[in-house]
Design a protein around this motif. Structure first.
Motif, PDB file in Angstrom:
ATOM      1  N   ASP A 106      44.865  10.335  18.478  1.00  0.00           N
ATOM      2  CA  ASP A 106      44.602   8.947  18.080  1.00  0.00           C
ATOM      3  C   ASP A 106      45.419   8.672  16.821  1.00  0.00           C
ATOM      4  OD1 ASP A 106      43.561   6.491  17.211  1.00  0.00           O
ATOM      5  OD2 ASP A 106      41.637   6.904  18.180  1.00  0.00           O
ATOM      6  N   LEU A 107      46.495   7.897  16.992  1.00  0.00           N
ATOM      7  CA  LEU A 107      47.376   7.631  15.859  1.00  0.00           C
ATOM      8  C   LEU A 107      46.714   6.728  14.820  1.00  0.00           C
ATOM      9  CD1 LEU A 107      50.746   7.012  17.779  1.00  0.00           C
ATOM     10  CD2 LEU A 107      49.950   9.121  16.677  1.00  0.00           C
ATOM     11  N   ASP A 114      43.560   6.787  13.679  1.00  0.00           N
ATOM     12  CA  ASP A 114      42.779   7.555  12.700  1.00  0.00           C
ATOM     13  C   ASP A 114      43.424   8.899  12.376  1.00  0.00           C
ATOM     14  OD1 ASP A 114      42.278   9.059  14.956  1.00  0.00           O
ATOM     15  OD2 ASP A 114      40.116   8.788  14.936  1.00  0.00           O
ATOM     16  N   ARG A 115      44.606   9.128  12.995  1.00  0.00           N
ATOM     17  CA  ARG A 115      45.416  10.312  12.680  1.00  0.00           C
ATOM     18  C   ARG A 115      44.624  11.609  12.846  1.00  0.00           C
ATOM     19  NH1 ARG A 115      48.228   7.564   7.272  1.00  0.00           N
ATOM     20  NH2 ARG A 115      49.115   5.800   8.436  1.00  0.00           N
ATOM     21  N   ARG A 116      44.093  11.739  14.053  1.00  0.00           N
ATOM     22  CA  ARG A 116      43.332  12.942  14.387  1.00  0.00           C
ATOM     23  C   ARG A 116      43.677  13.399  15.799  1.00  0.00           C
ATOM     24  NH1 ARG A 116      39.591  14.396  10.666  1.00  0.00           N
ATOM     25  NH2 ARG A 116      38.828  16.028  12.090  1.00  0.00           N
ATOM     26  N   VAL A 117      43.491  14.694  16.007  1.00  0.00           N
ATOM     27  CA  VAL A 117      43.689  15.328  17.312  1.00  0.00           C
ATOM     28  C   VAL A 117      42.318  15.742  17.837  1.00  0.00           C
ATOM     29  CG1 VAL A 117      44.743  17.254  18.559  1.00  0.00           C
ATOM     30  CG2 VAL A 117      45.954  16.189  16.640  1.00  0.00           C
ATOM     31  N   TYR A 118      42.015  15.314  19.059  1.00  0.00           N
ATOM     32  CA  TYR A 118      40.731  15.644  19.682  1.00  0.00           C
ATOM     33  C   TYR A 118      40.979  16.532  20.896  1.00  0.00           C
ATOM     34  CZ  TYR A 118      39.052  11.733  16.863  1.00  0.00           C
ATOM     35  OH  TYR A 118      38.759  10.897  15.815  1.00  0.00           O
ATOM     36  N   PRO A 137      42.599  16.855  11.691  1.00  0.00           N
ATOM     37  CA  PRO A 137      43.476  15.820  11.113  1.00  0.00           C
ATOM     38  C   PRO A 137      44.935  16.164  11.383  1.00  0.00           C
ATOM     39  CG  PRO A 137      42.695  17.302   9.396  1.00  0.00           C
ATOM     40  CD  PRO A 137      41.971  17.709  10.653  1.00  0.00           C
ATOM     41  N   THR A 138      45.771  15.158  11.430  1.00  0.00           N
ATOM     42  CA  THR A 138      47.183  15.406  11.716  1.00  0.00           C
ATOM     43  C   THR A 138      48.068  14.381  11.025  1.00  0.00           C
ATOM     44  OG1 THR A 138      48.824  15.658  13.475  1.00  0.00           O
ATOM     45  CG2 THR A 138      47.130  14.009  13.817  1.00  0.00           C
ATOM     46  N   GLY A 139      49.267  14.800  10.666  1.00  0.00           N
ATOM     47  CA  GLY A 139      50.293  13.870  10.206  1.00  0.00           C
ATOM     48  C   GLY A 139      51.009  13.293  11.420  1.00  0.00           C
ATOM     49  N   ILE A 140      51.575  12.101  11.275  1.00  0.00           N
ATOM     50  CA  ILE A 140      52.245  11.443  12.405  1.00  0.00           C
ATOM     51  C   ILE A 140      53.651  11.011  11.992  1.00  0.00           C
ATOM     52  CG2 ILE A 140      50.036  10.705  13.363  1.00  0.00           C
ATOM     53  CD1 ILE A 140      50.598   7.912  12.228  1.00  0.00           C
ATOM     54  N   THR A 183      47.218  18.519  29.462  1.00  0.00           N
ATOM     55  CA  THR A 183      47.559  17.114  29.251  1.00  0.00           C
ATOM     56  C   THR A 183      47.380  16.721  27.791  1.00  0.00           C
ATOM     57  OG1 THR A 183      46.924  16.530  31.502  1.00  0.00           O
ATOM     58  CG2 THR A 183      47.013  14.728  29.913  1.00  0.00           C
ATOM     59  N   VAL A 184      48.349  15.972  27.277  1.00  0.00           N
ATOM     60  CA  VAL A 184      48.273  15.427  25.917  1.00  0.00           C
ATOM     61  C   VAL A 184      48.430  13.917  26.034  1.00  0.00           C
ATOM     62  CG1 VAL A 184      49.320  15.358  23.628  1.00  0.00           C
ATOM     63  CG2 VAL A 184      49.250  17.519  24.914  1.00  0.00           C
ATOM     64  N   GLU A 185      47.421  13.197  25.601  1.00  0.00           N
ATOM     65  CA  GLU A 185      47.461  11.730  25.637  1.00  0.00           C
ATOM     66  C   GLU A 185      47.559  11.201  24.204  1.00  0.00           C
ATOM     67  OE1 GLU A 185      44.844   7.903  27.251  1.00  0.00           O
ATOM     68  OE2 GLU A 185      44.221   9.969  27.708  1.00  0.00           O
ATOM     69  N   VAL A 186      48.619  10.482  23.924  1.00  0.00           N
ATOM     70  CA  VAL A 186      48.834   9.912  22.579  1.00  0.00           C
ATOM     71  C   VAL A 186      48.537   8.422  22.644  1.00  0.00           C
ATOM     72  CG1 VAL A 186      50.430   9.615  20.682  1.00  0.00           C
ATOM     73  CG2 VAL A 186      50.623  11.644  22.159  1.00  0.00           C
ATOM     74  N   ARG A 187      47.556   8.008  21.822  1.00  0.00           N
ATOM     75  CA  ARG A 187      47.130   6.611  21.811  1.00  0.00           C
ATOM     76  C   ARG A 187      47.473   5.964  20.459  1.00  0.00           C
ATOM     77  NH1 ARG A 187      40.931   7.670  23.948  1.00  0.00           N
ATOM     78  NH2 ARG A 187      41.482   8.535  26.012  1.00  0.00           N
ATOM     79  N   GLN A 188      47.738   4.669  20.527  1.00  0.00           N
ATOM     80  CA  GLN A 188      48.045   3.925  19.304  1.00  0.00           C
ATOM     81  C   GLN A 188      46.776   3.581  18.541  1.00  0.00           C
ATOM     82  OE1 GLN A 188      50.094   3.364  16.705  1.00  0.00           O
ATOM     83  NE2 GLN A 188      51.625   2.918  18.306  1.00  0.00           N
TER      84      GLN A 188
END
Length: 224
Positions: free
Chosen positions: A103-104, A106-110, A122-125, A219-224
Motif C-alpha cells: 500500500d503506497l 501508508d507505505r507498508r507491506v502486508y 514499513p517500507t520506503g517507496i 503474487t505481489v499487488e502494489v496499490r496506490q
C-alpha cells in the motif's frame, strides 16, 4: 433314700439327652431347608450374590467400560475422518497461499496467507520521477547478499554491510533494464520515505522475515 436319689439323677440325665437330641435335629432341619433354597434372599427380598454364586449374564449385558467406548466410537470415527482429510498447515512459503500487498499510501507491506494478514512492515517507496509501479506482479527472483548496479551511473556496488540493497533482494518487476523489488538498506531512517528508484526499501530484520515468507511465484499487488 439312696435309691430315690439315684432314680432322680437318672431321669434328669435322660431328659437332658432327649433335649439335646431334639435340638440337634431341629438345627439339622433348618440347615437342610436353607441348602435347598434356590436363591439367597435377604429379608427385604433383594438378591445378594455370595462368593460361591455364579451369575449368568444376559446376552444384552455390556460392561460399563465397553458401553462408554461404544458411545464415543461415532465421535472418534468422525475425528479420524476429519484428521485424514484435513491438509496439514505448513509454515513454509507457498505461492498459492501467500499474497503480498504493498500500500503506497501508508507505505507498508502486508503479507497475507489464506486471506489473513500474518505480517506488516514499513517500507520506503519510489521518489518522484521514479515512482514504484502499481499493478499485480509475481516474484521473479530472490537473492542473498545481492550486488547492485546504479540505474543512472551504472556503478556496481558489491555485496556487504554497506550495500544499498542490504543482504536480501526479492525482485518482482523489470523492464529489461531496470529492476524493482524489496530489499534491505544500511540506513533505517530512509524506511517510510519516498527516496528510492522505485524499489521498496525495508529494515534488515523485516526483509529477512519477508524473504522466508515468500518464494518465486508469490503474487505481489502494489496499490496506490
Amino acid at each position: 433314700m439312696a435309691t430315690v436319689r439315684n432314680e432322680s439323677v437318672t431321669r434328669m440325665a435322660m431328659l437332658l439327652c432327649f433335649g439335646t437330641g431334639f435340638l440337634s435335629l431341629a438345627v439339622h432341619w433348618q440347615v437342610s431347608d436353607l441348602m435347598k433354597s434356590p436363591t439367597n434372599q435377604e429379608p427385604d427380598g433383594i438378591y445378594v450374590a455370595r462368593v460361591t454364586d455364579t451369575i449368568a449374564k444376559p446376552k444384552s449385558f455390556i460392561p460399563e467400560e465397553k458401553h462408554k467406548a461404544n458411545l464415543y466410537r461415532p465421535i472418534q470415527s468422525q475425528l479420524a475422518k476429519a484428521s485424514a482429510t484435513q491438509k496439514p498447515y505448513s509454515v513454509l512459503a507457498s505461492a498459492d497461499q501467500t499474497h503480498v500487498v504493498v500500500d503506497l499510501s501508508d507505505r507498508r507491506v502486508y503479507v497475507q496467507r489464506q486471506n489473513q494478514v500474518i505480517a506488516s512492515y514499513p517500507t520506503g517507496i519510489g521518489k518522484k520521477g521514479w515512482e514504484t509501479p502499481t499493478g499485480s506482479f509475481q516474484i521473479e527472483n530472490m537473492r542473498r547478499n545481492p550486488v547492485w548496479r546504479h540505474p543512472i551511473t551504472n556503478k556496481v556496488f558489491p555485496a556487504g554491510v554497506n550495500s544499498p540493497l542490504g543482504d536480501r533482494w526479492i525482485g518482482f518487476w523489470s523492464d529489461g533494464h531496470n529492476k524493482i523489488g524489496f530489499h534491505g538498506t544500511p540506513d533505517d531512517n530512509l524506511v517510510g520515505s519516498p527516496v528510492s528508484h522505485g524499489c521498496l526499501r525495508m529494515r534488515t530484520p523485516d526483509v529477512r522475515l519477508l524473504y522466508q515468507q515468500v518464494r518465486v511465484g508469490t503474487t505481489v499487488e502494489v496499490r496506490q
